[in-house]
Design an enzyme around this catalytic site. Structure first.
Site, mmCIF file in Angstrom:
data_model
loop_
_atom_site.group_PDB
_atom_site.id
_atom_site.type_symbol
_atom_site.label_atom_id
_atom_site.label_comp_id
_atom_site.label_asym_id
_atom_site.label_seq_id
_atom_site.Cartn_x
_atom_site.Cartn_y
_atom_site.Cartn_z
ATOM 1 N N GLN A 88 41.920 43.721 36.223
ATOM 2 C CA GLN A 88 41.310 43.307 37.485
ATOM 3 C C GLN A 88 41.134 41.801 37.580
ATOM 4 O OE1 GLN A 88 36.653 43.955 37.099
ATOM 5 N NE2 GLN A 88 37.747 45.788 36.394
ATOM 6 N N HIS A 113 38.759 38.968 40.391
ATOM 7 C CA HIS A 113 37.808 38.852 41.484
ATOM 8 C C HIS A 113 38.198 37.651 42.336
ATOM 9 C CE1 HIS A 113 35.604 41.746 39.183
ATOM 10 N NE2 HIS A 113 35.410 40.908 38.197
ATOM 11 N N GLU A 134 31.324 36.049 36.674
ATOM 12 C CA GLU A 134 30.443 36.921 35.900
ATOM 13 C C GLU A 134 30.342 36.463 34.450
ATOM 14 O OE1 GLU A 134 32.392 40.614 36.824
ATOM 15 O OE2 GLU A 134 33.894 40.367 35.274
ATOM 16 N N HIS A 163 41.324 40.165 33.718
ATOM 17 C CA HIS A 163 40.588 40.649 32.552
ATOM 18 C C HIS A 163 40.429 42.159 32.618
ATOM 19 C CE1 HIS A 163 37.542 39.992 35.696
ATOM 20 N NE2 HIS A 163 36.843 40.960 35.116
ATOM 21 N N ARG A 204 42.289 45.637 41.636
ATOM 22 C CA ARG A 204 42.761 46.328 40.434
ATOM 23 C C ARG A 204 44.285 46.445 40.398
ATOM 24 N NH1 ARG A 204 38.540 49.096 42.710
ATOM 25 N NH2 ARG A 204 36.579 49.031 41.541
#
Length: 403
Positions: free
Chosen positions: A100, A102, A137, A265, A284
């Site tokens: 995935q 972001h 994140e 990642h 994804r």
């Protein structure tokens, strides 16, 4: 005005989650063996945590903040973000998560608006963008944790590919077309070609995996596990190529890593604390039963090598409080050690979430007191002057904003 509140998070029952760690942490029975993948503590509109008010009533955190945003968030955070900008989670990864990325903030805003115009429901399985926010994140391992993190260096990548006879054909593609050409080749490869290249590899490594002859620091271990986890008749998951292209990392308890927008990642196994911008945008590309959109993923992948930086946390004023420094403006994660003989005094800079991972504490703020044990959380609003006194030695994670 009351400034500390008990906070009840929300469990996400994704299929990849374990069925013991989070139930035990939350003291929640799970006789049916349902997967408990994530425990959310935040104000995301789709899955807000619940604030327990003085009279015992409950209110979603996003709605609670709207009652007095400047008072709860503080002037600086309210002016900059207008909402709680972070989301704190506990994760239990039993089966590997998807390959995935972001999106960054600008791309998320644009794409979210486009999907809204198309009338795609926010909870539709085919929806890519659940909100208009980016999702940098940080994760802190709560034990041994394995993950894939960005592309390997050129030398490491060629060494890995050369060690696998079935993947050596990719070396010339990489040398001619770089990371973008290599990854586009495997992600857009015809499924019959995927099967043709990966089946001999799997025929070789799966028996080794099943006989316990591979270990978790080897790419073959995760490639074999992925093949067995996500197997479908006649379809080998192309995400297995990523296992060999990305850095394979093994973090120990207390070690952390930051993953910014556009960094490919995948989490493989273990438990962690995770803090991110207040978003659920995930694109994804494989290794998942969830919605896969390779085209959308490829728009956002950063096609360059990454030298992984494992963070250990830095002490600030005392040895009892350390923080994990990242470039993110939306959040900061701190780890507190509260010993019976050493109470901690803190002042909340914004709306801060405290999660007790180990031990139990008594929290005092003015005339208010709360007692929290392992698995319980608290919200402190801006300006709260808190004393944390350990009932038993405690390890606490605090989510805040670097104001």
């Amino acid at each position: 005005m009351q400034k500390i509140f008990r906070l009840e998070g929300k469990v996400q029952h994704y299929a990849w989650g374990g069925n013991r760690f989070i139930p035990a942490l939350l003291s929640t029975p799970n006789d049916s063996g349902e997967p408990f993948a994530e425990y959310w503590m935040g104000a995301h509109d789709n899955v807000p945590s619940v604030v327990v008010l003085a009279d015992g009533s409950r209110q979603p955190l996003n709605e609670f903040i709207k009652t007095n945003p400047a008072g709860i968030l503080g002037e600086a955070v309210n002016q900059r973000f207008g909402r709680l900008p972070y989301l704190l989670k506990v994760l239990d990864v039993k089966d590997m998560l998807s390959i995935q990325v972001h999106p960054n903030k600008k791309d998320a805003e644009t794409a979210f608006a486009e999907e809204n115009k198309k009338g795609i429901a926010l909870n539709a399985p085919s929806r890519n963008y659940k909100d208009d926010n980016h999702k940098p994140e940080l994760m802190v391992a709560l034990g041994d944790f394995w993950l894939l993190h960005g592309f390997k260096s050129p030398d490491a990548l060629k060494k890995t590919l050369n060690s696998q006879p079935e993947l050596q054909f990719l070396i010339s593609i990489f040398e001619k077309e770089g990371y973008a050409g290599l990854y586009k080749n495997v992600m857009y490869m015809d499924q019959q070609e995927v099967n043709k290249h990966l089946q001999p590899l799997l025929d070789r490594i799966i028996p080794l995996y099943e006989n316990g002859k591979l270990n978790k620091d080897q790419e073959d271990f995760w490639a074999a596990r992925a093949a067995l986890t996500f197997q479908q008749p006649g379809v080998i998951d192309r995400g297995i190529f990523s296992v060999y292209c990305f850095n394979l990392l093994h973090l120990k308890d207390g070690q952390a890593i930051f993953q910014d927008a556009n960094l490919p990642h995948a989490y493989l196994e273990g438990q962690n604390m995770e803090i991110m911008a207040n978003s659920d945008n995930v694109l994804r590309g494989g290794l998942t039963p969830k919605h896969i959109d390779v085209d959308e993923l490829m728009k956002h992948v950063k096609f360059e090598p990454i030298d992984p930086r494992i963070l250990k946390g830095q002490n600030e004023k005392t040895a009892f409080e350390k923080y994990f420094k990242t470039p993110a403006h939306d959040f900061e994660l701190r780890e507190l050690t509260v010993l019976v003989e050493n109470p901690l005094e803190l002042e909340a800079q914004t709306a801060e979430v405290f999660f007790v991972f180990i031990g139990s504490v008594e929290v005092a703020e003015g005339n208010e007191t709360l007692r929290l044990r392992s698995g319980e959380a608290m919200l402190a609003t801006a300006g709260a002057k808190i004393t944390l006194k350990a009932v038993t030695n405690a390890r606490i994670f605090k989510a805040t904003v670097p104001v």
